[in-house]
Write a protein that holds these residues in place. Structure first.
Motif, short mmCIF file in Angstrom:
data_model
loop_
_atom_site.label_atom_id
_atom_site.label_comp_id
_atom_site.label_asym_id
_atom_site.label_seq_id
_atom_site.Cartn_x
_atom_site.Cartn_y
_atom_site.Cartn_z
N ASP A 64 0.82 -1.21 0.00
CA ASP A 64 0.00 0.00 0.00
C ASP A 64 0.86 1.27 0.00
O ASP A 64 0.63 2.19 -0.79
CB ASP A 64 -0.92 0.01 1.22
CG ASP A 64 -2.06 -1.00 1.09
OD1 ASP A 64 -2.32 -1.46 -0.04
OD2 ASP A 64 -2.68 -1.33 2.12
N VAL A 65 1.84 1.34 0.90
CA VAL A 65 2.64 2.57 1.03
C VAL A 65 3.51 2.79 -0.20
O VAL A 65 3.91 3.93 -0.49
CB VAL A 65 3.49 2.53 2.32
CG1 VAL A 65 4.71 1.63 2.17
CG2 VAL A 65 3.90 3.94 2.74
N SER A 66 3.80 1.73 -0.96
CA SER A 66 4.67 1.86 -2.14
C SER A 66 4.03 2.69 -3.24
O SER A 66 4.72 3.14 -4.17
CB SER A 66 5.02 0.48 -2.69
OG SER A 66 3.88 -0.14 -3.27
N THR A 67 2.72 2.91 -3.17
CA THR A 67 2.07 3.74 -4.19
C THR A 67 2.31 5.23 -3.95
O THR A 67 2.20 6.04 -4.86
CB THR A 67 0.56 3.48 -4.23
OG1 THR A 67 -0.03 3.86 -2.98
CG2 THR A 67 0.26 2.01 -4.49
N SER A 68 2.65 5.59 -2.72
CA SER A 68 2.82 7.01 -2.38
C SER A 68 3.93 7.68 -3.19
O SER A 68 3.75 8.81 -3.67
CB SER A 68 3.08 7.15 -0.88
OG SER A 68 3.01 8.50 -0.49
N PRO A 69 5.11 7.03 -3.36
CA PRO A 69 6.16 7.67 -4.19
C PRO A 69 5.72 7.93 -5.62
O PRO A 69 6.22 8.87 -6.26
CB PRO A 69 7.31 6.66 -4.12
CG PRO A 69 7.12 5.96 -2.81
CD PRO A 69 5.64 5.83 -2.67
#
Length: 368
Positions: free
Chosen positions: A198-203
């Motif tokens: 999930d957090v990997s989409t932020s970049p």
């Protein structure tokens, strides 16, 4: 530039962890290369495979992750000395208009940081492109997917009592039910893996949000997202290494499940053997259909064992067949054992040789 150094070091740690995970699961695959087990498609019983072959599927995913990490390491570019908007105007003024000296300084600083001349970003804005962060984050998310798949498989196999993660002598499997042995390590890994994916989409959003040469709304987000991606990937690989180094297999349970499904799978071989013995294929096919449906009904409605083979043995049309040979599980696994050997020799051994200095150097100690 500091971020590039940190990510290069971080990717090195992830690479070390991956190498050790690949080595551990491959050892498990070799040890169980020829142990027949029930295959599953749609989580329904399917053709047999082997425990070792299934482990090779897990290993193969982690090898792909290693290749992605290697690619990012090999192609990581140093930002260099480009100043505020990437034009190097300040250095050009400092060197009295000498472009060659500016370029030489760029190469010298990169070299001091361990980046060769060909590994310097040719153009930048105020920062290196945030697409670099996004690309690395996606590699780490891929590791999350591999970990999640591996750990979910172990959790399902634990429910079937065929295989389970290591369990400490004094470990509490459930705070409510003392008899239980919950797959706590794998549950922890899947939870963190989902967070990582999930957090990997932020970049990606940060890269898309950049205006012209740079906007500062990237900074706070980047410092959270990229750090969490690396920390999460490191954590789940350590858990997988711990689990894969101590996997417990229960061959008797596996054999019992195979025995419960094999009679149905063996009907084609039984039919061919009976035809070779002189029977009519159409007649024999109908007999097997009737016996199979009767046996299945007994299993589903009465909760009794699969008695298809005893039914066939009692039928004169199938009475004289060599059932021991026809029901040997090893004859139903195809090339699985050979595939394990070939996979380890062709895909795992080169990694072991290339990274011999990293094997055994990853920390897999957990507090459970």
């Amino acid at each position: 530039n500091t971020d590039m150094l940190q990510m290069r070091e971080g990717l090195g740690i992830i690479r070390r962890n991956l190498v050790n995970v690949i080595d551990a699961i491959a050892k498990f695959a070799a040890e169980n290369r020829d142990l027949p087990c029930l295959g599953f498609t749609h989580y329904q019983p399917a053709q047999l495979t082997t425990v070792g072959k299934r482990a090779c599927l897990w290993t193969s995913d982690f090898i792909r992750d290693l290749e992605d990490v290697e690619y990012r390491l090999e192609n990581l570019q140093f930002r260099g000395v480009k100043v505020t908007t990437g034009t190097q105007a300040s250095y050009l003024a400092l060197f009295d208009g000498s472009a060659e000296k500016v370029k030489q300084l760029d190469v010298m600083v990169a070299g001091k940081m361990g980046f060769a001349e060909g590994k310097i970003a040719p153009v930048t804005g105020q920062t290196y492109s945030r697409k670099v962060d996004a690309s690395i984050a996606q590699v780490l998310a891929g590791i999350g997917a591999s970990v999640h798949k591996f750990c979910n498989d172990i959790r399902l196999l634990a429910n079937l009592k065929e295989m389970e993660e290591p369990f400490g002598k004094s470990q509490v499997g459930s705070s409510a039910m003392a008899y239980k042995r919950n797959p706590m390590r794998c549950e922890r890994a899947t939870a963190i893996a989902r967070f990582l994916m999930d957090v990997s989409t932020s970049p990606l959003h940060t890269a898309a949000e950049q205006w012209f040469e740079r906007t500062l709304d990237d900074s706070a987000n980047k410092r959270l997202a990229m750090a969490e991606c690396f920390l999460a990937a490191d954590a789940i690989l350590r858990i997988v290494l711990n689990v894969s180094s101590g996997l417990v297999v229960y061959p008797a349970t596996i054999a019992a499940r195979v025995a419960g499904e094999l009679p149905f799978m063996a009907t084609e071989n039984i039919l061919m053997a009976a035809v070779k013995a002189g029977g009519s294929r159409q007649y024999l096919h109908e007999k097997i259909r009737q016996h199979s449906q009767a046996s299945a009904q007994r299993v589903k409605t009465e909760g009794l064992d699969n008695d298809l083979i005893s039914r066939l043995q009692a039928d004169d049309a199938f009475a004289n067949l060599d059932y021991e040979k026809l029901l040997d599980p090893s004859t139903f696994t195809g090339l699985a054992t050979i595939q394990v050997d070939d996979f380890i020799a062709g895909c795992v051994e080169p990694i072991r040789q290339k990274y011999a200095d990293l094997i055994g150097k990853a920390d897999s100690e957990l507090s459970v």
